[in-house]
Motif scaffolding. Structure first.
Motif, short mmCIF file in Angstrom:
data_model
loop_
_atom_site.label_atom_id
_atom_site.label_comp_id
_atom_site.label_asym_id
_atom_site.label_seq_id
_atom_site.Cartn_x
_atom_site.Cartn_y
_atom_site.Cartn_z
N PHE A 30 11.01 -2.61 -0.99
CA PHE A 30 10.35 -1.58 -0.19
C PHE A 30 9.51 -0.64 -1.05
N ASN A 34 9.41 4.25 0.06
CA ASN A 34 10.10 4.00 1.33
C ASN A 34 11.57 4.33 1.20
N TYR A 88 5.65 -2.86 7.33
CA TYR A 88 5.53 -4.13 6.60
C TYR A 88 5.94 -3.95 5.13
N SER A 89 6.33 -5.06 4.52
CA SER A 89 6.62 -5.10 3.07
C SER A 89 6.48 -6.53 2.59
N LEU A 90 5.98 -6.67 1.37
CA LEU A 90 5.88 -8.01 0.76
C LEU A 90 6.67 -8.03 -0.54
N ARG A 95 1.98 -9.32 -3.91
CA ARG A 95 1.14 -8.18 -3.48
C ARG A 95 -0.24 -8.27 -4.14
N GLY A 96 -1.19 -7.56 -3.56
CA GLY A 96 -2.53 -7.48 -4.16
C GLY A 96 -3.35 -8.74 -3.98
N LYS A 97 -2.98 -9.60 -3.05
CA LYS A 97 -3.71 -10.86 -2.83
C LYS A 97 -4.33 -10.90 -1.42
N GLY A 98 -4.28 -9.78 -0.73
CA GLY A 98 -4.88 -9.72 0.61
C GLY A 98 -3.97 -10.19 1.73
N CYS A 100 -1.20 -8.91 3.03
CA CYS A 100 -0.73 -7.93 4.00
C CYS A 100 -1.85 -7.51 4.96
N THR A 101 -3.06 -7.40 4.43
CA THR A 101 -4.19 -7.04 5.30
C THR A 101 -4.34 -8.10 6.40
N GLN A 123 2.79 4.78 9.73
CA GLN A 123 3.00 5.94 8.86
C GLN A 123 3.13 5.47 7.43
N ASN A 128 1.17 6.27 -1.29
CA ASN A 128 1.16 4.81 -1.15
C ASN A 128 -0.27 4.32 -0.87
N SER A 131 -0.83 0.78 0.74
CA SER A 131 -0.60 0.72 2.18
C SER A 131 -1.77 1.37 2.94
N LYS A 133 -4.83 1.50 1.96
CA LYS A 133 -5.99 0.58 1.90
C LYS A 133 -5.83 -0.53 2.93
N LYS A 137 -8.53 -1.06 5.81
CA LYS A 137 -9.27 -2.35 5.90
C LYS A 137 -9.07 -3.00 7.27
C1 LIG Z 1 1.82 -1.96 0.80
C2 LIG Z 1 1.85 -3.48 0.64
C3 LIG Z 1 2.50 -4.09 1.85
C4 LIG Z 1 0.40 -3.97 0.50
O1 LIG Z 1 0.40 -5.39 0.54
P1 LIG Z 1 -0.70 -6.28 -0.22
O2 LIG Z 1 -0.61 -7.69 0.26
O3 LIG Z 1 -0.59 -5.99 -1.65
O4 LIG Z 1 -2.02 -5.65 0.36
P2 LIG Z 1 -3.48 -6.25 0.20
O5 LIG Z 1 -3.53 -7.16 -0.99
O6 LIG Z 1 -3.86 -6.82 1.53
O7 LIG Z 1 -4.34 -4.95 -0.06
C5 LIG Z 1 -3.87 -3.99 -0.96
C6 LIG Z 1 -5.03 -3.11 -1.41
O8 LIG Z 1 -4.48 -2.02 -2.15
C7 LIG Z 1 -4.94 -2.08 -3.50
N1 LIG Z 1 -3.81 -1.66 -4.31
C8 LIG Z 1 -2.67 -2.32 -4.55
N2 LIG Z 1 -1.87 -1.55 -5.32
C9 LIG Z 1 -2.53 -0.39 -5.52
C10 LIG Z 1 -2.23 0.82 -6.23
N3 LIG Z 1 -1.06 0.97 -6.85
N4 LIG Z 1 -3.16 1.79 -6.24
C11 LIG Z 1 -4.35 1.65 -5.61
N5 LIG Z 1 -4.68 0.53 -4.90
C12 LIG Z 1 -3.78 -0.46 -4.88
C13 LIG Z 1 -5.37 -3.53 -3.72
O9 LIG Z 1 -6.30 -3.63 -4.78
C14 LIG Z 1 -5.98 -3.83 -2.35
O10 LIG Z 1 -7.24 -3.21 -2.19
P3 LIG Z 1 -8.63 -4.05 -2.25
O11 LIG Z 1 -8.57 -5.07 -1.17
O12 LIG Z 1 -9.66 -2.99 -2.04
O13 LIG Z 1 -8.64 -4.65 -3.61
C15 LIG Z 1 2.65 -3.91 -0.61
O14 LIG Z 1 2.14 -3.22 -1.70
C16 LIG Z 1 4.13 -3.64 -0.48
O15 LIG Z 1 4.87 -4.45 0.05
N6 LIG Z 1 4.59 -2.46 -0.98
C17 LIG Z 1 5.99 -2.07 -0.90
C18 LIG Z 1 6.41 -1.74 0.52
C19 LIG Z 1 5.50 -0.76 1.20
O16 LIG Z 1 5.03 0.21 0.60
N7 LIG Z 1 5.29 -1.00 2.50
C20 LIG Z 1 4.42 -0.15 3.31
C21 LIG Z 1 5.16 0.96 3.87
S1 LIG Z 1 4.07 2.09 4.75
#
Ligand SMILES: CC(C)(COP(=O)(O)OP(=O)(O)OC[C@H]1O[C@@H](n2cnc3c(N)ncnc32)[C@H](O)[C@@H]1OP(=O)(O)O)[C@@H](O)C(=O)NCCC(=O)NCCS
Length: 179
Positions: A30, A34, A88-90, A95-98, A100-101, A123, A128, A131, A133, A137
């Motif tokens: 998380f 979170n 959501y959570s991955l 993470r960072g591979k698009g 979650c979007t 929320q 974060n 999240s 972003k 997006k």
């Molecule tokens: C939040 C979360 C779900 C995002 O999932 P993801 O698959 O990495 O998201 P995406 O790859 O679709 O997009 C993430 C965007 O944030 C950016 N990003 C990732 N980490 C970042 C950071 N620490 N600081 C700034 N930007 C960041 C990425 O570059 C990307 O942006 P871009 O498309 O402009 O390059 C994931 O980080 C996660 O599981 N986090 C832990 C749980 C959590 O916080 N859940 C959300 C609760 S509200």
């Protein structure tokens, strides 16, 4: 099964609960913004058995079937109506591979196509950025700050509240073939 281009959303089944319990009890799943939750397998199963049509938990799967996280929708009850919210959570290495979007876009299509709702909200902790972003997006707009609304990790924390309206979503972006 809700099919996207790089990920699918599959309704969580009882067989997924062992993996879900493993994820849920690992603080890194998380992330640092979170609630630090710990739940036994039995508590997770009880919650699962109580779930209704108003809430849904989906496993996010890559096209090869590997399970990389989860996305859910649930309802917050207010005296004047109901608020539909997503979360959501991955797993950290996906993470960072698009993914979650895309998962959020699939969820928006699914919810606006199947529920008579005007808005969907989310929320997130102000720190974060990933999240935020994802939400931006996917077309969400930041509405403001819910001040000190969550007690997490020993302190009261603010949350940003985001929403997307049906008129802003306009039409399905991923679930175009729904027959
Ligand atoms: C939040 C979360 C779900 C995002 O999932 P993801 O698959 O990495 O998201 P995406 O790859 O679709 O997009 C993430 C965007 O944030 C950016 N990003 C990732 N980490 C970042 C950071 N620490 N600081 C700034 N930007 C960041 C990425 O570059 C990307 O942006 P871009 O498309 O402009 O390059 C994931 O980080 C996660 O599981 N986090 C832990 C749980 C959590 O916080 N859940 C959300 C609760 S509200």
């Amino acid at each position: 099964m809700l099919e996207g281009k790089t990920v699918n959303l599959r309704l969580m089944e009882k067989e997924d609960l062992a993996l879900f319990a493993e994820w849920l009890n690992k603080p890194e799943f998380f992330g640092e913004y979170n609630p630090l939750r710990q739940m036994s397998r039995m508590e997770i199963e009880k919650d699962f058995d109580k779930s209704t049509l108003e809430q849904g938990q989906f496993i996010v799967e890559k096209k090869d079937g590997s399970k990389i996280g989860y996305i859910c929708h649930f309802v917050l009850v207010h005296p004047c109506g109901k608020l539909l919210e997503i979360g959501y959570s991955l797993v950290p290495n996906e993470r960072g591979k698009g993914y979650c979007t895309e998962a959020v876009n699939i969820m928006l299509d699914y919810l606006f196509l199947s529920k008579d709702t005007m808005r969907i909200q989310a929320q997130t902790d102000p720190r974060n950025v990933a999240s935020q972003k994802v939400l931006e997006k996917a077309g969400f707009k930041k509405e403001g700050t819910l001040r000190k609304n969550l007690f997490e990790r020993g302190e009261w924390r603010d949350a940003y509240i985001y929403s997307i309206l049906r008129e802003e979503w306009k039409e399905p972006k991923i679930l175009t073939k729904t027959t």
